[in-house]
Design a protein around this motif. Structure first.
Motif, PDB file in Angstrom:
ATOM      1  N   HIS A 462       0.843  -1.195   0.000  1.00 57.09           N
ATOM      2  CA  HIS A 462       0.000   0.000   0.000  1.00 57.09           C
ATOM      3  C   HIS A 462       0.883   1.252   0.000  1.00 57.09           C
ATOM      4  O   HIS A 462       1.619   1.511   0.957  1.00 57.09           O
ATOM      5  CB  HIS A 462      -0.929  -0.004   1.220  1.00 57.09           C
ATOM      6  N   LYS A 463       0.780   2.044  -1.048  1.00 54.63           N
ATOM      7  CA  LYS A 463       1.758   3.102  -1.310  1.00 54.63           C
ATOM      8  C   LYS A 463       1.806   4.169  -0.221  1.00 54.63           C
ATOM      9  O   LYS A 463       2.897   4.621   0.155  1.00 54.63           O
ATOM     10  CB  LYS A 463       1.461   3.743  -2.662  1.00 54.63           C
ATOM     11  N   LYS A 464       0.655   4.596   0.271  1.00 51.54           N
ATOM     12  CA  LYS A 464       0.625   5.684   1.245  1.00 51.54           C
ATOM     13  C   LYS A 464       1.487   5.366   2.460  1.00 51.54           C
ATOM     14  O   LYS A 464       2.344   6.165   2.873  1.00 51.54           O
ATOM     15  CB  LYS A 464      -0.815   5.959   1.681  1.00 51.54           C
ATOM     16  N   GLU A 465       1.256   4.211   3.070  1.00 51.34           N
ATOM     17  CA  GLU A 465       2.006   3.856   4.266  1.00 51.34           C
ATOM     18  C   GLU A 465       3.426   3.395   3.923  1.00 51.34           C
ATOM     19  O   GLU A 465       4.381   3.736   4.632  1.00 51.34           O
ATOM     20  CB  GLU A 465       1.289   2.743   5.047  1.00 51.34           C
ATOM     21  N   ALA A 466       3.563   2.611   2.860  1.00 56.96           N
ATOM     22  CA  ALA A 466       4.887   2.092   2.504  1.00 56.96           C
ATOM     23  C   ALA A 466       5.870   3.225   2.211  1.00 56.96           C
ATOM     24  O   ALA A 466       7.028   3.186   2.635  1.00 56.96           O
ATOM     25  CB  ALA A 466       4.773   1.165   1.292  1.00 56.96           C
ATOM     26  N   ALA A 467       5.391   4.252   1.516  1.00 58.07           N
ATOM     27  CA  ALA A 467       6.264   5.383   1.198  1.00 58.07           C
ATOM     28  C   ALA A 467       6.622   6.171   2.449  1.00 58.07           C
ATOM     29  O   ALA A 467       7.769   6.621   2.608  1.00 58.07           O
ATOM     30  CB  ALA A 467       5.573   6.288   0.175  1.00 58.07           C
ATOM     31  N   ALA A 468       5.656   6.358   3.346  1.00 59.59           N
ATOM     32  CA  ALA A 468       5.898   7.147   4.556  1.00 59.59           C
ATOM     33  C   ALA A 468       6.830   6.426   5.522  1.00 59.59           C
ATOM     34  O   ALA A 468       7.717   7.040   6.123  1.00 59.59           O
ATOM     35  CB  ALA A 468       4.572   7.461   5.244  1.00 59.59           C
ATOM     36  N   ILE A 469       6.649   5.102   5.670  1.00 66.04           N
ATOM     37  CA  ILE A 469       7.467   4.334   6.620  1.00 66.04           C
ATOM     38  C   ILE A 469       8.858   4.060   6.064  1.00 66.04           C
ATOM     39  O   ILE A 469       9.860   4.137   6.781  1.00 66.04           O
ATOM     40  CB  ILE A 469       6.748   3.023   6.984  1.00 66.04           C
ATOM     41  N   GLY A 470       8.935   3.711   4.774  1.00 67.36           N
ATOM     42  CA  GLY A 470      10.225   3.573   4.118  1.00 67.36           C
ATOM     43  C   GLY A 470      10.923   2.239   4.291  1.00 67.36           C
ATOM     44  O   GLY A 470      12.056   2.069   3.828  1.00 67.36           O
ATOM     45  N   LEU A 471      10.289   1.253   4.939  1.00 67.40           N
ATOM     46  CA  LEU A 471      10.941  -0.040   5.137  1.00 67.40           C
ATOM     47  C   LEU A 471      11.165  -0.766   3.820  1.00 67.40           C
ATOM     48  O   LEU A 471      12.233  -1.349   3.590  1.00 67.40           O
ATOM     49  CB  LEU A 471      10.095  -0.908   6.079  1.00 67.40           C
ATOM     50  N   CYS A 472      10.150  -0.745   2.948  1.00 60.85           N
ATOM     51  CA  CYS A 472      10.293  -1.393   1.639  1.00 60.85           C
ATOM     52  C   CYS A 472      11.420  -0.750   0.831  1.00 60.85           C
ATOM     53  O   CYS A 472      12.209  -1.440   0.188  1.00 60.85           O
ATOM     54  CB  CYS A 472       8.964  -1.310   0.882  1.00 60.85           C
ATOM     55  N   LYS A 473      11.515   0.551   0.890  1.00 65.10           N
ATOM     56  CA  LYS A 473      12.571   1.278   0.184  1.00 65.10           C
ATOM     57  C   LYS A 473      13.945   0.875   0.705  1.00 65.10           C
ATOM     58  O   LYS A 473      14.895   0.672  -0.070  1.00 65.10           O
ATOM     59  CB  LYS A 473      12.359   2.776   0.361  1.00 65.10           C
ATOM     60  N   ALA A 474      14.056   0.733   2.028  1.00 58.21           N
ATOM     61  CA  ALA A 474      15.335   0.378   2.634  1.00 58.21           C
ATOM     62  C   ALA A 474      15.755  -1.051   2.286  1.00 58.21           C
ATOM     63  O   ALA A 474      16.941  -1.317   2.062  1.00 58.21           O
ATOM     64  CB  ALA A 474      15.252   0.539   4.150  1.00 58.21           C
TER      65      ALA A 474
END
Length: 534
Positions: A462-474
């Motif tokens: 889910h983009k809204k939370e995933a982008a804000a939290i940043g764990l997937c990006k890391a």
């Protein structure tokens, strides 16, 4: 300013009196957590509604309605049909009876005793304690934004001041204080919302001209929203578009269904003395919901027409891009000065009624369901003292979250908690009331599985939370796991599908499947649960 301060002081004087009344009538743990199981149906319905409808609904979702339009009225329909009618008629009665038979005081305790599982009670209590401060922070943010605009006071000051006021009567008075103040606050909310709707239509020349004007403004919808699928504030959204998925999976479905498993609402079913009181509460509750959020969704949408007529700007432009400020700015710039003072009280009422319940349920979940035995064993503390300590911890956690959350977060944080509660608790709760074949193992796997899937989807899809939290990006060097999918493809659109859409069906499947293949609960325990419950 003087009028606002005087009316605010009068309002708080009444609130403190009702809190004192609740404190005087609180004699034991049953009074503190369940108001003695003898609450008047009007008080119960108003407390239920005022807990359900907070500044997150009026300020947060009112701002969302200003952006997305009349589509949010589907959420109002679900709030009444699911959140009031189905909840009270089909869940409320059995919840009340089972809670009485098993001598339950909290929602996690109801689940734990139904399945004879300390793990279920502790795990459920832990989830509520850890995540309800996020929802509470959204509500606290809503009222603080309102006072920031209305009184010109710093946002940070209001966070501390309002939290301190709430703490005084929630910690000492327990559920009786919470429900007495809720009923008073709910009455104020209804009166203010009815006037708000009438005056809004008056400014636009009546009901039909108002909607015709808003319909004609479709070309003024911001380009980004049009690309996302918004056709107009009355025309709705293109089916299957990213914003269609946001509106109908996160907002309408996630919040509309998730309400059935809200612990702070379910516990109110156990505060009345008979099913007759619940039947009478259905009417009160339905009217309350219609006259609060039903109105604010309409007014939020119509605010675009009024702002454009008066200032040449649509709502989001008037609020400087912050959704949480649209309704406060509308009240200050459009409504009569006297109404601004009264509406501020209504928002205090909306926030305080919900926050008091959130603090209460979060604190009792920590104290009664998670750590009560440990604390008592080491410190020999009384039950009320343990619960008060739990509430203090919940209040502090809420204050920290409110300080850290970004702008335009109120509606999103609310939808997050509703969806998480639905995926985690709803199958075990409903099947526990209606299906004797639901087993302890099935309930455990369903609760843990629903929670796990919901969190994983939020963190990685889910983009809204995933982008804000940043764990997937890391971990994977991209915002979501499906970010690289072809634009417009099914995989790509999954980024806008709410976690609850996936997690709840999986939770239901786990509950049914595991229960069918696992050993049934002990016969005598099932018989106890169903005694006088059906």
């Amino acid at each position: 300013m003087a009028v606002k301060l005087i009316t605010s002081l009068l309002y708080f004087a009444i609130v403190f009196y009702l809190g004192w009344k609740g404190w005087k009538e609180t004699k034991n743990a049953g009074d503190y957590m369940l108001a003695g199981r003898s609450v008047n149906p009007f008080v119960m319905a108003m407390s239920y509604g005022a807990t359900f409808i907070s500044t997150s609904a009026i300020i947060g979702f009112g701002g969302v309605a200003a952006m997305f339009g009349m589509s949010l009225l589907w959420l109002a329909f679900l709030n009444i049909f699911v959140g009031i009618f189905l909840a009270m008629v089909f869940l409320g009665k059995r919840t009340r009876r089972m809670g009485l038979v098993l001598n339950c005081h909290t929602f996690p305790e109801l689940l734990g005793k139904r399945y004879n599982s300390r793990f279920i009670q502790g795990f459920s209590g832990g989830i509520i304690f850890f995540f309800i401060p996020v929802y509470a922070a959204a509500v606290l943010t809503g009222i603080c934004r309102m006072t920031e605009v209305s009184l010109g006071l710093p946002y940070e000051w209001m966070l501390i001041g309002i939290t301190a006021i709430l703490s005084l009567y929630v910690i000492t008075g327990g559920m009786k204080a919470v429900m007495y103040t809720d009923a008073f606050q709910g009455t104020i909310m209804v009166a203010m919302m009815v006037f708000l709707l009438g005056y809004t239509y008056y400014l636009l020349g009546g009901v039909v001209p108002a909607h015709e004007t808003l319909t004609s403004m479709a070309d003024l919808v911001p380009e980004k929203l049009q690309k996302g699928g918004i056709l107009g504030w009355t025309q709705g959204t293109q089916t299957g578009s990213p914003l269609w998925l946001v509106i109908y999976t996160t907002i309408v479905y996630g919040v509309g269904i998730g309400v059935l498993a809200q612990p702070q609402l379910a516990v109110r079913f156990m505060t009345v003395s008979s099913d007759r009181e619940l039947n009478r509460a259905v009417l009160y509750g339905s009217v309350f919901i219609l006259l609060t959020i039903g109105i604010v969704y309409v007014v939020g949408s119509l605010s675009n027409a009024i702002f454009f007529k008066e200032f040449g700007k649509i709502s989001i432009q008037m609020a400087g891009g912050n959704l949480d400020k649209i309704v406060p700015v509308f009240i200050e710039k459009i409504m009569p000065p006297w109404f601004s003072a009264m509406f501020l009280l209504a928002m205090f009422a909306a926030a305080m009624s919900t926050l008091s319940s959130q603090f209460h349920i979060g604190g009792t979940s920590l104290a009664h369901d998670v750590s009560r035995n440990i604390v008592r064993a080491k410190n020999n503390m009384s039950v009320p003292s343990i619960n008060q300590l739990g509430i203090v911890v919940t209040i502090i956690a809420t204050l920290v979250w409110a300080w850290l959350l970004p702008p335009s977060i109120v509606a999103r944080a609310t939808a997050f908690f509703f969806g998480l509660s639905g995926a985690t608790f709803l199958p075990a709760y409903v099947f526990g009331l209606y299906w004797k074949g639901m087993t302890k193992t099935g309930a455990k796997i369903s609760i843990v599985g629903g929670f796990t899937v919901s969190m994983l989807w939020m963190l990685f899809i889910h983009k809204k939370e995933a982008a804000a939290i940043g764990l997937c990006k890391a971990l994977f060097s991209k915002v979501t796991l499906v970010a690289d999918a072809a634009p417009g493809s099914t995989m790509f659109l999954l980024q806008w599908v709410d976690p609850n859409v996936v997690a709840l069906p999986i939770s239901i499947a786990l509950a049914v499947g595991v229960s069918l293949v696992s050993r049934s609960l002990a016969k005598d325990h099932i018989q106890l649960c169903w005694q006088n419950c059906s």
